[in-house]
Design an enzyme around this catalytic site. Sequence first.
Site, PDB file in Angstrom:
ATOM      1  N   ARG A  55       0.797  -1.223   0.000  1.00 14.69           N
ATOM      2  CA  ARG A  55       0.000   0.000   0.000  1.00 14.69           C
ATOM      3  C   ARG A  55       0.833   1.280   0.000  1.00 14.69           C
ATOM      4  O   ARG A  55       0.645   2.170  -0.823  1.00 14.69           O
ATOM      5  CB  ARG A  55      -0.858   0.052   1.273  1.00 14.69           C
ATOM      6  CG  ARG A  55      -2.212  -0.522   1.146  1.00 14.69           C
ATOM      7  CD  ARG A  55      -2.686  -0.948   2.520  1.00 14.69           C
ATOM      8  NE  ARG A  55      -1.937  -2.135   2.882  1.00 14.69           N
ATOM      9  CZ  ARG A  55      -2.364  -3.354   2.655  1.00 14.69           C
ATOM     10  NH1 ARG A  55      -3.537  -3.555   2.171  1.00 14.69           N
ATOM     11  NH2 ARG A  55      -1.616  -4.402   2.942  1.00 14.69           N
ATOM     12  N   THR A  56       1.727   1.386   0.976  1.00 11.68           N
ATOM     13  CA  THR A  56       2.434   2.652   1.190  1.00 11.68           C
ATOM     14  C   THR A  56       3.269   3.019  -0.032  1.00 11.68           C
ATOM     15  O   THR A  56       3.299   4.163  -0.477  1.00 11.68           O
ATOM     16  CB  THR A  56       3.320   2.546   2.446  1.00 11.68           C
ATOM     17  OG1 THR A  56       2.495   2.127   3.532  1.00 11.68           O
ATOM     18  CG2 THR A  56       3.959   3.865   2.788  1.00 11.68           C
ATOM     19  N   LYS A  83      24.760  -5.600  -1.685  1.00  8.94           N
ATOM     20  CA  LYS A  83      26.223  -5.760  -1.704  1.00  8.94           C
ATOM     21  C   LYS A  83      26.843  -5.099  -0.475  1.00  8.94           C
ATOM     22  O   LYS A  83      28.055  -4.925  -0.384  1.00  8.94           O
ATOM     23  CB  LYS A  83      26.815  -5.123  -2.964  1.00  8.94           C
ATOM     24  CG  LYS A  83      26.335  -5.745  -4.253  1.00  8.94           C
ATOM     25  CD  LYS A  83      26.976  -5.034  -5.443  1.00  8.94           C
ATOM     26  CE  LYS A  83      26.421  -5.561  -6.756  1.00  8.94           C
ATOM     27  NZ  LYS A  83      26.743  -4.657  -7.874  1.00  8.94           N
ATOM     28  N   ARG A 105      11.349   4.040   3.725  1.00  6.36           N
ATOM     29  CA  ARG A 105      10.893   3.003   4.666  1.00  6.36           C
ATOM     30  C   ARG A 105      12.108   2.162   5.002  1.00  6.36           C
ATOM     31  O   ARG A 105      12.840   1.720   4.107  1.00  6.36           O
ATOM     32  CB  ARG A 105       9.804   2.135   4.038  1.00  6.36           C
ATOM     33  CG  ARG A 105       9.534   0.902   4.890  1.00  6.36           C
ATOM     34  CD  ARG A 105       8.276   0.184   4.524  1.00  6.36           C
ATOM     35  NE  ARG A 105       7.109   0.940   4.929  1.00  6.36           N
ATOM     36  CZ  ARG A 105       5.884   0.392   5.047  1.00  6.36           C
ATOM     37  NH1 ARG A 105       5.706  -0.885   4.793  1.00  6.36           N
ATOM     38  NH2 ARG A 105       4.861   1.128   5.418  1.00  6.36           N
ATOM     39  N   HIS A 133       5.156   6.146  11.593  1.00  6.10           N
ATOM     40  CA  HIS A 133       4.615   6.076  10.239  1.00  6.10           C
ATOM     41  C   HIS A 133       3.637   7.256  10.093  1.00  6.10           C
ATOM     42  O   HIS A 133       2.432   7.076  10.046  1.00  6.10           O
ATOM     43  CB  HIS A 133       3.893   4.730  10.088  1.00  6.10           C
ATOM     44  CG  HIS A 133       3.548   4.338   8.693  1.00  6.10           C
ATOM     45  ND1 HIS A 133       3.723   5.170   7.609  1.00  6.10           N
ATOM     46  CD2 HIS A 133       3.014   3.195   8.199  1.00  6.10           C
ATOM     47  CE1 HIS A 133       3.320   4.535   6.512  1.00  6.10           C
ATOM     48  NE2 HIS A 133       2.881   3.343   6.849  1.00  6.10           N
TER      49      HIS A 133
HETATM   50  C1  NCD Z   1       1.651  -0.828   8.374  1.00  6.36           C
HETATM   51  C2  NCD Z   1       3.145  -0.698   8.382  1.00  6.36           C
HETATM   52  O1  NCD Z   1       3.834  -1.129   7.476  1.00  6.36           O
HETATM   53  O2  NCD Z   1       3.604  -0.113   9.345  1.00  6.36           O
HETATM   54  N1  NCD Z   1       1.066  -0.960   7.142  1.00  6.36           N
HETATM   55  C3  NCD Z   1       0.918   0.113   6.306  1.00  6.36           C
HETATM   56  O3  NCD Z   1       1.809   0.900   6.104  1.00  6.36           O
HETATM   57  N2  NCD Z   1      -0.287   0.279   5.728  1.00  6.36           N
HETATM   58  C4  NCD Z   1       1.134  -1.712   9.409  1.00  6.36           C
HETATM   59  C5  NCD Z   1       1.593  -3.130   9.461  1.00  6.36           C
HETATM   60  O4  NCD Z   1       2.556  -3.552   8.838  1.00  6.36           O
HETATM   61  O5  NCD Z   1       0.939  -3.877  10.200  1.00  6.36           O
END
Ligand code: NCD
Length: 307
Positions: A55-56, A83, A105, A133
């Site tokens: 999703r993100t 590497k 991320r 997040h």
């Molecule tokens: C979350 C995450 O990656 O922190 N998901 C997201 O970004 N929609 C929550 C999760 O992984 O449970």
Amino acid sequence: MIKHLRSAADLDAATATLILDTAGEMAALAGREVKKLPTLRGRTVVNLFYEDSTRTRISFEAAAKRLSADVINFSAKGSSVSKGESLKDTALTLQAMGADAVVIRHPASGAPHRLAQWVDGSVVNAGDGTHEHPTQALLDAYTMRSRLGRLDGLKVAIVGDVLHSRVARSNVLLLTTLGAEITVVGPPTLIPLDLAAALSPATKVSYDLDSVLPDMDVVMMLRVQTERMQDSYFPSAREYSRRYGLDIARMRKLPEHAIVMHPGPMNRGMEITPEVADSSRSTIVEQVANGVSARMAVLYLLLGGKA
Ligand code: NCD
């Protein structure tokens, strides 16, 4: 406007509200035949993903493209990271390419803070370890506000694996700033005593989901993050669901107007049953759609756009 979005704590109430209002304007665009705005033409947004994401990642890519930015997607798999290249060297490479914004991320909490010291562009935290997040919190706040009309005074339960959840941490910070009242709910092993207090002294803690539900406007279910668990935090999946899973019978304890949220990905049958996830009270699909608008607003404002 702030330069980086590393933590939900970077946002005061006025800035957060400006982002939510701007997201509303971006959402209006999604209904049009041509969904693109020329605002970030000629600017470069790099998506730097060291951890799996569906999703993100898609959401940030769609957001940047709808603003006409040039988008570079970098995933650690298949890059020189495998590497052994360090985050710093990768950052210097991005810097040399002239990235205006870096969306990161990373499995290490604090990685976006380090990155912001090495690049000139804006840094947006798309999830760092178990830490934060912030854009998820913004899209969640946006979803609550558009469904329920307000955030001030809203009663929100955040339920489940709070310990490993960056979504919970960012939501507690942002929603408290915007006047909501938060109760975190889960087994004591997943809500250590000092955790909620450390986030915000106003956050309430409960170990009993059934007693909390009748009073809530929003219940946000969290994924049980088994990949981050080295120990066993509860006796069995079945026992967890019995006490902290949201099924239809539990959902009926909520007031008529209350909504059910989940950031995804879901463990259907564990923290939430399929019937609840797919019910009319669930905003799960809406949250994904709102994610694009919220991230458009963030990129737009951080890169110098006006409301
Ligand atoms: C979350 C995450 O990656 O922190 N998901 C997201 O970004 N929609 C929550 C999760 O992984 O449970």
